[in-house]
Design a protein around this motif. Structure first.
Motif, PDB file in Angstrom:
ATOM      1  N   GLY A 120      30.720  11.909 -14.618  1.00 14.18           N
ATOM      2  CA  GLY A 120      29.351  12.412 -13.581  1.00 14.18           C
ATOM      3  C   GLY A 120      28.615  12.807 -15.083  1.00 14.18           C
ATOM      4  N   VAL A 121      29.928  12.529 -16.599  1.00 11.88           N
ATOM      5  CA  VAL A 121      29.436  12.370 -17.299  1.00 11.88           C
ATOM      6  C   VAL A 121      27.551  12.099 -17.373  1.00 11.88           C
ATOM      7  CG1 VAL A 121      29.007  12.321 -19.688  1.00 11.88           C
ATOM      8  CG2 VAL A 121      30.525  14.259 -18.537  1.00 11.88           C
ATOM      9  N   ALA A 122      27.828  10.383 -17.610  1.00 10.12           N
ATOM     10  CA  ALA A 122      26.579   9.540 -17.398  1.00 10.12           C
ATOM     11  C   ALA A 122      26.215   9.682 -17.219  1.00 10.12           C
ATOM     12  CB  ALA A 122      27.302   8.022 -17.927  1.00 10.12           C
ATOM     13  N   GLU A 123      26.073   9.669 -15.840  1.00 12.17           N
ATOM     14  CA  GLU A 123      24.863   9.691 -14.104  1.00 12.17           C
ATOM     15  C   GLU A 123      24.195  11.248 -14.215  1.00 12.17           C
ATOM     16  OE1 GLU A 123      28.379   7.314 -13.394  1.00 12.17           O
ATOM     17  OE2 GLU A 123      28.800   9.762 -13.748  1.00 12.17           O
ATOM     18  N   ASP A 128      21.362  17.797 -16.866  1.00  8.96           N
ATOM     19  CA  ASP A 128      21.962  19.125 -16.954  1.00  8.96           C
ATOM     20  C   ASP A 128      23.213  18.807 -17.991  1.00  8.96           C
ATOM     21  OD1 ASP A 128      23.291  18.048 -15.034  1.00  8.96           O
ATOM     22  OD2 ASP A 128      22.343  19.245 -13.229  1.00  8.96           O
ATOM     23  N   VAL A 129      23.452  17.629 -18.255  1.00  4.28           N
ATOM     24  CA  VAL A 129      24.658  17.327 -18.912  1.00  4.28           C
ATOM     25  C   VAL A 129      23.936  17.085 -20.602  1.00  4.28           C
ATOM     26  CG1 VAL A 129      26.197  15.972 -20.693  1.00  4.28           C
ATOM     27  CG2 VAL A 129      26.477  16.489 -18.138  1.00  4.28           C
ATOM     28  N   LEU A 130      23.979  17.411 -21.592  1.00  3.98           N
ATOM     29  CA  LEU A 130      23.142  17.525 -22.793  1.00  3.98           C
ATOM     30  C   LEU A 130      23.982  17.679 -23.794  1.00  3.98           C
ATOM     31  CD1 LEU A 130      21.095  20.722 -21.377  1.00  3.98           C
ATOM     32  CD2 LEU A 130      20.529  18.392 -21.230  1.00  3.98           C
ATOM     33  N   HIS A 131      23.372  17.539 -25.260  1.00  6.85           N
ATOM     34  CA  HIS A 131      24.453  17.869 -26.668  1.00  6.85           C
ATOM     35  C   HIS A 131      23.389  18.481 -27.663  1.00  6.85           C
ATOM     36  CE1 HIS A 131      20.886  14.637 -27.846  1.00  6.85           C
ATOM     37  NE2 HIS A 131      21.416  14.552 -29.046  1.00  6.85           N
ATOM     38  N   CYS A 132      21.804  18.057 -27.379  1.00  8.78           N
ATOM     39  CA  CYS A 132      21.568  19.438 -28.702  1.00  8.78           C
ATOM     40  C   CYS A 132      20.424  20.490 -28.151  1.00  8.78           C
ATOM     41  CB  CYS A 132      20.158  18.058 -28.907  1.00  8.78           C
ATOM     42  SG  CYS A 132      19.159  18.836 -30.314  1.00  8.78           S
ATOM     43  N   PRO A 133      20.889  21.626 -28.545  1.00 14.50           N
ATOM     44  CA  PRO A 133      20.627  23.121 -28.241  1.00 14.50           C
ATOM     45  C   PRO A 133      18.485  23.168 -28.818  1.00 14.50           C
ATOM     46  CG  PRO A 133      21.860  23.857 -29.773  1.00 14.50           C
ATOM     47  CD  PRO A 133      22.601  22.096 -29.565  1.00 14.50           C
ATOM     48  N   TYR A 134      18.556  22.499 -29.652  1.00 12.03           N
ATOM     49  CA  TYR A 134      17.207  22.948 -30.585  1.00 12.03           C
ATOM     50  C   TYR A 134      16.179  21.683 -29.541  1.00 12.03           C
ATOM     51  CZ  TYR A 134      19.251  25.059 -34.219  1.00 12.03           C
ATOM     52  OH  TYR A 134      19.959  25.782 -34.931  1.00 12.03           O
ATOM     53  N   CYS A 135      16.439  21.178 -28.640  1.00 14.74           N
ATOM     54  CA  CYS A 135      16.194  19.513 -27.630  1.00 14.74           C
ATOM     55  C   CYS A 135      15.415  20.465 -26.371  1.00 14.74           C
ATOM     56  CB  CYS A 135      16.951  18.394 -27.727  1.00 14.74           C
ATOM     57  SG  CYS A 135      17.273  17.881 -29.338  1.00 14.74           S
ATOM     58  N   ILE A 205      28.966  17.991  -8.343  1.00 15.84           N
ATOM     59  CA  ILE A 205      27.676  18.240  -8.130  1.00 15.84           C
ATOM     60  C   ILE A 205      27.357  18.480  -6.886  1.00 15.84           C
ATOM     61  CG2 ILE A 205      25.905  16.544  -8.647  1.00 15.84           C
ATOM     62  CD1 ILE A 205      27.154  17.497 -11.545  1.00 15.84           C
ATOM     63  N   GLU A 206      26.607  19.620  -6.537  1.00 20.79           N
ATOM     64  CA  GLU A 206      26.128  19.853  -5.179  1.00 20.79           C
ATOM     65  C   GLU A 206      24.232  19.740  -5.298  1.00 20.79           C
ATOM     66  OE1 GLU A 206      27.856  22.865  -4.727  1.00 20.79           O
ATOM     67  OE2 GLU A 206      29.852  22.420  -4.487  1.00 20.79           O
ATOM     68  N   ASP A 207      23.945  18.754  -4.024  1.00 19.94           N
ATOM     69  CA  ASP A 207      22.454  18.531  -3.802  1.00 19.94           C
ATOM     70  C   ASP A 207      21.525  18.469  -5.323  1.00 19.94           C
ATOM     71  OD1 ASP A 207      22.704  19.945  -1.774  1.00 19.94           O
ATOM     72  OD2 ASP A 207      22.711  21.954  -2.096  1.00 19.94           O
ATOM     73  N   ASP A 208      22.276  17.097  -6.217  1.00 22.32           N
ATOM     74  CA  ASP A 208      21.903  16.775  -7.497  1.00 22.32           C
ATOM     75  C   ASP A 208      21.942  18.220  -8.248  1.00 22.32           C
ATOM     76  OD1 ASP A 208      21.310  14.856  -8.810  1.00 22.32           O
ATOM     77  OD2 ASP A 208      19.038  15.133  -8.330  1.00 22.32           O
ATOM     78  N   GLU A 222      32.675  27.330 -13.243  1.00 22.24           N
ATOM     79  CA  GLU A 222      31.662  27.056 -12.031  1.00 22.24           C
ATOM     80  C   GLU A 222      30.846  27.248 -13.492  1.00 22.24           C
ATOM     81  OE1 GLU A 222      30.239  30.369  -9.563  1.00 22.24           O
ATOM     82  OE2 GLU A 222      31.260  29.718  -7.709  1.00 22.24           O
ATOM     83  N   ARG A 223      29.821  26.437 -13.691  1.00 20.21           N
ATOM     84  CA  ARG A 223      28.460  26.431 -14.635  1.00 20.21           C
ATOM     85  C   ARG A 223      27.688  25.175 -14.567  1.00 20.21           C
ATOM     86  NH1 ARG A 223      29.921  29.391 -18.817  1.00 20.21           N
ATOM     87  NH2 ARG A 223      30.124  30.552 -16.606  1.00 20.21           N
ATOM     88  N   GLU A 224      26.100  25.765 -14.990  1.00 16.01           N
ATOM     89  CA  GLU A 224      25.220  25.280 -14.852  1.00 16.01           C
ATOM     90  C   GLU A 224      24.623  24.126 -15.545  1.00 16.01           C
ATOM     91  OE1 GLU A 224      22.321  28.552 -13.036  1.00 16.01           O
ATOM     92  OE2 GLU A 224      23.327  29.465 -14.320  1.00 16.01           O
ATOM     93  N   VAL A 225      25.023  24.069 -17.005  1.00 15.70           N
ATOM     94  CA  VAL A 225      25.101  22.980 -17.689  1.00 15.70           C
ATOM     95  C   VAL A 225      26.030  22.934 -18.350  1.00 15.70           C
ATOM     96  CG1 VAL A 225      23.254  22.474 -20.181  1.00 15.70           C
ATOM     97  CG2 VAL A 225      22.615  24.394 -17.995  1.00 15.70           C
ATOM     98  N   LEU A 226      26.014  21.607 -18.943  1.00  8.46           N
ATOM     99  CA  LEU A 226      27.316  21.313 -20.429  1.00  8.46           C
ATOM    100  C   LEU A 226      26.964  20.159 -21.003  1.00  8.46           C
ATOM    101  CD1 LEU A 226      30.296  21.242 -20.306  1.00  8.46           C
ATOM    102  CD2 LEU A 226      30.800  18.310 -19.487  1.00  8.46           C
ATOM    103  N   PHE A 227      27.586  21.214 -22.177  1.00  9.21           N
ATOM    104  CA  PHE A 227      26.452  20.397 -23.277  1.00  9.21           C
ATOM    105  C   PHE A 227      28.162  19.253 -23.861  1.00  9.21           C
ATOM    106  CE2 PHE A 227      24.015  23.937 -23.691  1.00  9.21           C
ATOM    107  CZ  PHE A 227      22.090  23.408 -24.596  1.00  9.21           C
ATOM    108  N   ALA A 228      28.118  18.724 -24.186  1.00  3.94           N
ATOM    109  CA  ALA A 228      28.528  17.659 -24.800  1.00  3.94           C
ATOM    110  C   ALA A 228      28.417  17.395 -26.031  1.00  3.94           C
ATOM    111  CB  ALA A 228      29.402  16.727 -23.923  1.00  3.94           C
TER     112      ALA A 228
END
Length: 310
Positions: A120-123, A128-135, A205-208, A222-228
């Motif tokens: 799911g990370v690559a997709e 909503d899978v992000l890496h940079c909080p400044y971005c 993932i639910e409703d994209d 339950e999470r809405e955003v994942l930083f990696a």
């Protein structure tokens, strides 16, 4: 016959285009070789670039290409696959078979992100899978954050994102709690970050949209955003082939450069993420500008000195 340019720029991102713009305005015969693989392609918008905040990356690059064309800079859609030192300059060979020569060579090929192998990370990358909080931090502020540990250094990422949300869960994944320093643990506790051991099995993932992180034991948080944090792989093959000295960092091997971007090989320059991990778009553009101006000066005084000797 092989075409000769004063400068060849390999890479058509912010750094490469910025260098080419300066060189074009300085009336230097310049070629940009662009493979068309920008690192930020998955992102819908770029942030933190004064006057361009929120602009789609593809639009930013399209405008840049239009600007360099005004000054006679050529751009070819191709990949530089080899470079050699030749007659005091460089010979560059492209995948399409074309070869060109240059007095100076700018490598602005960026880097590639190798993503964690979690389903799911690559997709969801750049969404909503992000890496940079400044971005991206402002756009997802105050949502329920998760941070996926890819190494002990991920504790720093978990602490940083608390500036944008006070609901942060740090998933240790394959990192043992014993690998975290005492300072990290104390700071995570002070920031109110929830530390969750156990390997992450995938995303819910639910409703994209991301709604949760599932562990191997079946528990769902339950999470809405994942930083990696992806593994950065600098695209420095050309620099290596040409003998540039590289330095090891926690984020890969990058060329040793001076404040202008000149490597340890005369006439060979690096800019943008090919020169360092933390070059955001605005920083990459600045690096390219600085390199372009320095190259023009080098060419000018080299030619004047040669004329004076004659």
């Amino acid at each position: 016959m092989t075409e000769t340019y004063e400068v060849v720029v390999v890479g058509g991102g912010a750094a490469g285009l910025s260098a080419a713009l300066v060189l074009g305005r300085a009336r230097r015969r310049t070629l940009v070789v662009d493979a068309g693989e920008p690192r930020n392609a998955p992102a819908a918008h770029m942030q933190g670039f004064l006057s361009r905040d929120g602009m789609p990356p593809a639009e930013f690059l399209a405008v840049g290409r239009e600007e360099i064309a005004r000054y006679g800079v050529e751009l070819v859609r191709d990949r530089a696959v080899d470079a050699t030192r030749e007659d005091g300059g460089f010979a560059v060979r492209m995948a399409g078979g074309r070869s060109v020569r240059a007095r100076h060579l700018v490598v602005a090929t960026g880097l590639k992100d190798e993503l964690p192998d979690v389903p799911g990370v690559a997709e969801r990358w750049g969404r909503d899978v992000l890496h940079c909080p400044y971005c991206h931090g402002w756009e997802v502020r105050d949502q329920a954050f998760g941070v996926l540990a890819t190494s002990a250094l991920s504790a720093h990422q978990a602490l940083m994102v608390t500036q944008w949300s006070k609901d942060v869960t740090f998933f240790l994944h394959r990192v043992a709690e014993e690998e975290l320093s005492g300072d990290d643990l104390r700071r995570l506790a002070a920031a109110g970050v929830t530390v969750v051991p156990g390997e992450v099995a995938g995303l819910v993932i639910e409703d994209d949209r991301l709604t949760g992180v599932r562990l191997d034991d079946g528990a769902v948080h339950e999470r809405e955003v994942l930083f990696a944090a992806p593994r950065a792989v600098p695209r420095t093959d050309l620099l290596r082939r040409l003998g540039a000295e590289l330095r090891e960092t926690p984020f890969g091997s990058y060329p040793v450069i001076d404040e202008r971007g000149l490597t340890t090989v005369p006439g060979l320059w690096a800019a943008g993420n090919a020169s360092g991990f933390a070059e955001q778009v605005i920083n990459a553009a600045s690096r390219g500008y600085r390199a372009g101006a320095a190259i023009n000066g080098e060419l000018l005084f080299t030619d004047l000195d040669a004329a004076a000797r004659r």
